[in-house]
Design a protein around this motif. Structure first.
Motif, PDB file in Angstrom:
ATOM      1  N   TRP A   1     -43.585  24.803 -45.889  1.00 51.12           N
ATOM      2  CA  TRP A   1     -43.854  23.370 -46.068  1.00 51.12           C
ATOM      3  C   TRP A   1     -42.557  22.577 -46.185  1.00 51.12           C
ATOM      4  O   TRP A   1     -42.472  21.455 -45.687  1.00 51.12           O
ATOM      5  N   ASP A   2     -41.555  23.169 -46.826  1.00 52.21           N
ATOM      6  CA  ASP A   2     -40.250  22.512 -46.882  1.00 52.21           C
ATOM      7  C   ASP A   2     -39.685  22.319 -45.479  1.00 52.21           C
ATOM      8  O   ASP A   2     -39.131  21.262 -45.157  1.00 52.21           O
ATOM      9  N   ASP A   3     -39.818  23.338 -44.632  1.00 47.43           N
ATOM     10  CA  ASP A   3     -39.321  23.250 -43.261  1.00 47.43           C
ATOM     11  C   ASP A   3     -39.995  22.104 -42.501  1.00 47.43           C
ATOM     12  O   ASP A   3     -39.386  21.482 -41.625  1.00 47.43           O
ATOM     13  N   GLN A   4     -41.260  21.837 -42.847  1.00 48.03           N
ATOM     14  CA  GLN A   4     -42.012  20.773 -42.169  1.00 48.03           C
ATOM     15  C   GLN A   4     -41.900  19.436 -42.898  1.00 48.03           C
ATOM     16  O   GLN A   4     -42.534  18.456 -42.503  1.00 48.03           O
ATOM     17  N   GLN A   5     -41.125  19.399 -43.978  1.00 48.19           N
ATOM     18  CA  GLN A   5     -40.938  18.191 -44.790  1.00 48.19           C
ATOM     19  C   GLN A   5     -42.283  17.649 -45.286  1.00 48.19           C
ATOM     20  O   GLN A   5     -42.570  16.459 -45.207  1.00 48.19           O
ATOM     21  N   VAL A   6     -43.070  18.567 -45.816  1.00 46.67           N
ATOM     22  CA  VAL A   6     -44.376  18.222 -46.382  1.00 46.67           C
ATOM     23  C   VAL A   6     -44.328  18.470 -47.892  1.00 46.67           C
ATOM     24  O   VAL A   6     -44.015  19.584 -48.320  1.00 46.67           O
ATOM     25  N   PRO A   7     -44.605  17.463 -48.720  1.00 48.78           N
ATOM     26  CA  PRO A   7     -44.498  17.622 -50.175  1.00 48.78           C
ATOM     27  C   PRO A   7     -45.502  18.641 -50.713  1.00 48.78           C
ATOM     28  O   PRO A   7     -46.641  18.724 -50.232  1.00 48.78           O
ATOM     29  N   TRP A   8     -45.069  19.401 -51.728  1.00 47.57           N
ATOM     30  CA  TRP A   8     -45.969  20.388 -52.324  1.00 47.57           C
ATOM     31  C   TRP A   8     -45.828  20.478 -53.839  1.00 47.57           C
ATOM     32  O   TRP A   8     -46.675  21.059 -54.514  1.00 47.57           O
ATOM     33  N   GLN A   9     -44.778  19.905 -54.421  1.00 47.74           N
ATOM     34  CA  GLN A   9     -44.500  20.094 -55.843  1.00 47.74           C
ATOM     35  C   GLN A   9     -45.642  19.583 -56.723  1.00 47.74           C
ATOM     36  O   GLN A   9     -46.273  18.562 -56.412  1.00 47.74           O
ATOM     37  N   LEU A  10     -45.877  20.309 -57.820  1.00 45.01           N
ATOM     38  CA  LEU A  10     -46.878  19.884 -58.800  1.00 45.01           C
ATOM     39  C   LEU A  10     -46.402  18.620 -59.490  1.00 45.01           C
ATOM     40  O   LEU A  10     -45.294  18.568 -60.015  1.00 45.01           O
ATOM     41  N   LYS A  11     -47.227  17.570 -59.476  1.00 45.51           N
ATOM     42  CA  LYS A  11     -46.928  16.310 -60.144  1.00 45.51           C
ATOM     43  C   LYS A  11     -48.073  15.963 -61.084  1.00 45.51           C
ATOM     44  O   LYS A  11     -49.248  16.009 -60.689  1.00 45.51           O
ATOM     45  N   ARG A  12     -47.731  15.628 -62.301  1.00 46.32           N
ATOM     46  CA  ARG A  12     -48.736  15.217 -63.291  1.00 46.32           C
ATOM     47  C   ARG A  12     -48.419  13.811 -63.776  1.00 46.32           C
ATOM     48  O   ARG A  12     -47.248  13.456 -63.973  1.00 46.32           O
ATOM     49  N   PHE A  13     -49.455  13.042 -64.008  1.00 45.36           N
ATOM     50  CA  PHE A  13     -49.325  11.712 -64.589  1.00 45.36           C
ATOM     51  C   PHE A  13     -50.245  11.681 -65.806  1.00 45.36           C
ATOM     52  O   PHE A  13     -51.420  11.294 -65.708  1.00 45.36           O
ATOM     53  N   GLY A  14     -49.683  12.154 -66.934  1.00 52.01           N
ATOM     54  CA  GLY A  14     -50.518  12.370 -68.096  1.00 52.01           C
ATOM     55  C   GLY A  14     -51.585  13.394 -67.752  1.00 52.01           C
ATOM     56  O   GLY A  14     -51.346  14.343 -67.000  1.00 52.01           O
ATOM     57  N   LYS A  15     -52.759  13.199 -68.288  1.00 51.06           N
ATOM     58  CA  LYS A  15     -53.884  14.082 -67.968  1.00 51.06           C
ATOM     59  C   LYS A  15     -54.835  13.443 -66.960  1.00 51.06           C
ATOM     60  O   LYS A  15     -55.806  14.058 -66.543  1.00 51.06           O
ATOM     61  N   ARG A  16     -54.538  12.214 -66.559  1.00 49.33           N
ATOM     62  CA  ARG A  16     -55.434  11.465 -65.672  1.00 49.33           C
ATOM     63  C   ARG A  16     -55.279  11.882 -64.216  1.00 49.33           C
ATOM     64  O   ARG A  16     -56.264  12.024 -63.484  1.00 49.33           O
ATOM     65  N   ASN A  17     -54.023  12.063 -63.760  1.00 44.02           N
ATOM     66  CA  ASN A  17     -53.759  12.289 -62.341  1.00 44.02           C
ATOM     67  C   ASN A  17     -52.884  13.513 -62.147  1.00 44.02           C
ATOM     68  O   ASN A  17     -51.963  13.756 -62.925  1.00 44.02           O
ATOM     69  N   ARG A  18     -53.175  14.220 -61.074  1.00 44.45           N
ATOM     70  CA  ARG A  18     -52.465  15.464 -60.798  1.00 44.45           C
ATOM     71  C   ARG A  18     -52.504  15.721 -59.299  1.00 44.45           C
ATOM     72  O   ARG A  18     -53.527  15.526 -58.649  1.00 44.45           O
ATOM     73  N   LEU A  19     -51.355  16.132 -58.739  1.00 42.03           N
ATOM     74  CA  LEU A  19     -51.282  16.500 -57.329  1.00 42.03           C
ATOM     75  C   LEU A  19     -50.549  17.827 -57.224  1.00 42.03           C
ATOM     76  O   LEU A  19     -49.523  18.033 -57.887  1.00 42.03           O
ATOM     77  N   THR A  20     -51.017  18.716 -56.393  1.00 48.06           N
ATOM     78  CA  THR A  20     -50.310  19.961 -56.111  1.00 48.06           C
ATOM     79  C   THR A  20     -50.822  20.535 -54.797  1.00 48.06           C
ATOM     80  O   THR A  20     -52.010  20.418 -54.486  1.00 48.06           O
TER      81      THR A  20
END
Length: 428
Positions: A255-274
């Motif tokens: 995914w890094d090679d394709q420049q596609v984000p993957w890192q776990l991101k949290r915004f409190g307990k309301r929002n989360r992306l991974t």
């Protein structure tokens, strides 16, 4: 004679506010909530007032209102809302209530109009909410400018539409900037809804969310889903195996090679992306693990993108793969009734019957949604028993449920205290 002002009725929910604040302040952490939170009509009314009328809600996708005059509607409890595309691509949201005598303006789920016209007496509004016409019978001194539609806060990012009925909604911009970044490879201006379904679950909305926030039940309930889904959300999962961690490391390099984000991101307990891999050898949430759509989304060049999982409390979870995405919206209907809407998204140029088969695409999540419906409904039936008392969550398997219940409890207490400042109770 001076016109009488509208009398202020005593708050019929005042006793419920006091009791709810006390129960939340004294609740046992890492346990399910007391019974009234799942089946009491007064507490459900508080959920609607203090959560669904004050938090940011996932409403729909911008691709559903692609051109000027396109609109969609939804009901937030007893509050009908309209979302419409105006001039220069602007997205507006209003209470779907005519300023004349209060009739609903738009009666369909979706459509396209030149102006917003009330079907009752034909009062006519511009797409930005301004009242344009109220008939000559209102008199020459009638001020059109004083009777525009009442606005609803609306924000868009990454193809998502969020609304809030609050006077002053909570902060959300940091999450929206990240959402836009994570979905940029998908070119969300060029997607469409390939298929959509709604099911009504005879269960409280919190049970629907609790069920979603854990995979403790997956092995016993979701054979179709486990053809492709990893049990773990990310390598922070305490149950994550060495083999899973090695797979994650390998896929993250791709995914890094394709420049596609993957890192776990949290915004409190309301929002989360991974972004997390699917089972090794599978690339999509289908019965065979292979792509459901031949045309990949956005600028993606590989179908092997795992699943970008996006959580937005209180009412949405999402899976974005290389070939298609699945988005979910939860809306409460009553103390023990919830509607779950699922939408499958594909590239807008994908051709049904050529690039994708809707029945094949939806089969896994149709089965999973129905299985989850049965689980939530049986959970509700047990909770309604006089034998029910709060039970302990597993900190290993149900940490996502703990986070949800903590978020709900914190937001409910904070919003209750704002509504009734005398309720100064901190959680135990």
């Amino acid at each position: 004679m001076t016109p009488m002002s509208t009398p202020r009725l005593d708050d019929p929910l005042a006793p419920a506010r006091e009791a709810t604040a006390e129960m939340l302040a004294n609740r046992q952490r890492n346990f399910s909530l007391p019974q009234p939170f799942y089946n009491d009509a007064r507490l459900f009314a508080l959920d609607m007032q203090e959560i669904f009328e004050k938090e940011w809600l996932f409403a729909g996708m911008t691709c559903e209102i692609p051109t000027k005059g396109s609109f969609m509607t939804l009901e937030v409890g007893e509050n009908p809302v309209i979302i419409v595309r105006g001039n220069n691509g602007a997205v507006h949201a209003f209470h779907n209530v005519c300023r004349h005598r209060g009739s609903r303006l738009c009666l369909k789920d979706k459509g396209k109009v030149a102006k917003l016209v009330c079907p009752y007496h034909q009062w006519t509004y511009e797409l930005d909410g301004r009242l344009l016409f109220a008939g000559s019978d209102m008199g020459e001194t009638f001020d059109l400018g004083a009777y525009g539609l009442k606005p609803v806060h609306v924000k868009t990012a990454g193809g998502y539409i969020f609304i809030s009925l609050a006077e002053q909604p909570p902060a959300i911009d940091d999450f929206l900037v990240t959402l836009e970044h994570y979905l940029s490879p998908y070119d969300m201006d060029n997607v469409k809804v390939a298929v959509e379904s709604s099911i009504v679950e005879q269960a409280n909305w919190k049970l629907v969310l609790e069920n979603n926030r854990e995979c403790y039940h997956c092995n016993g309930a979701h054979p179709e889903l486990l053809n492709s889904l990893q049990e773990f959300d990310d390598t922070d999962d305490p149950r994550a195996t060495p083999a899973y961690k090695a797979l994650v490391e390998r896929k993250q390099a791709d995914w890094d090679d394709q420049q596609v984000p993957w890192q776990l991101k949290r915004f409190g307990k309301r929002n989360r992306l991974t972004r997390t891999p699917l089972l090794d050898g599978t690339v999509s949430m289908t019965m065979d693990g292979q792509p459901a759509c031949k045309k990949l989304m956005g600028r993606l060049i590989s179908p092997d993108m795992g699943s970008l999982r996006i959580l937005h409390l209180p009412n949405s979870w999402n899976h974005f793969m290389g070939d298609h995405a699945v988005v979910f919206r939860v809306m409460p209907l009553g103390p023990q009734q919830t509607v779950v809407t699922t939408k499958w998204l594909v590239h807008k140029d994908a051709v049904e019957g050529v690039d994708y088969d809707p029945e094949h695409m939806r089969k896994v999540w149709d089965a999973t949604n129905d299985q989850d419906r049965q689980l939530a409904e049986e959970n509700q039936r047990g909770i309604n028993s006089k034998a029910y008392q709060p039970g302990p969550y597993s900190e290993t398997y149900e940490f996502g449920v703990i986070d949800f219940v903590d978020w709900y409890s914190e937001r409910m207490l904070e919003n209750l205290e704002h509504t009734a400042p005398h309720l100064r109770l901190a959680q135990g």
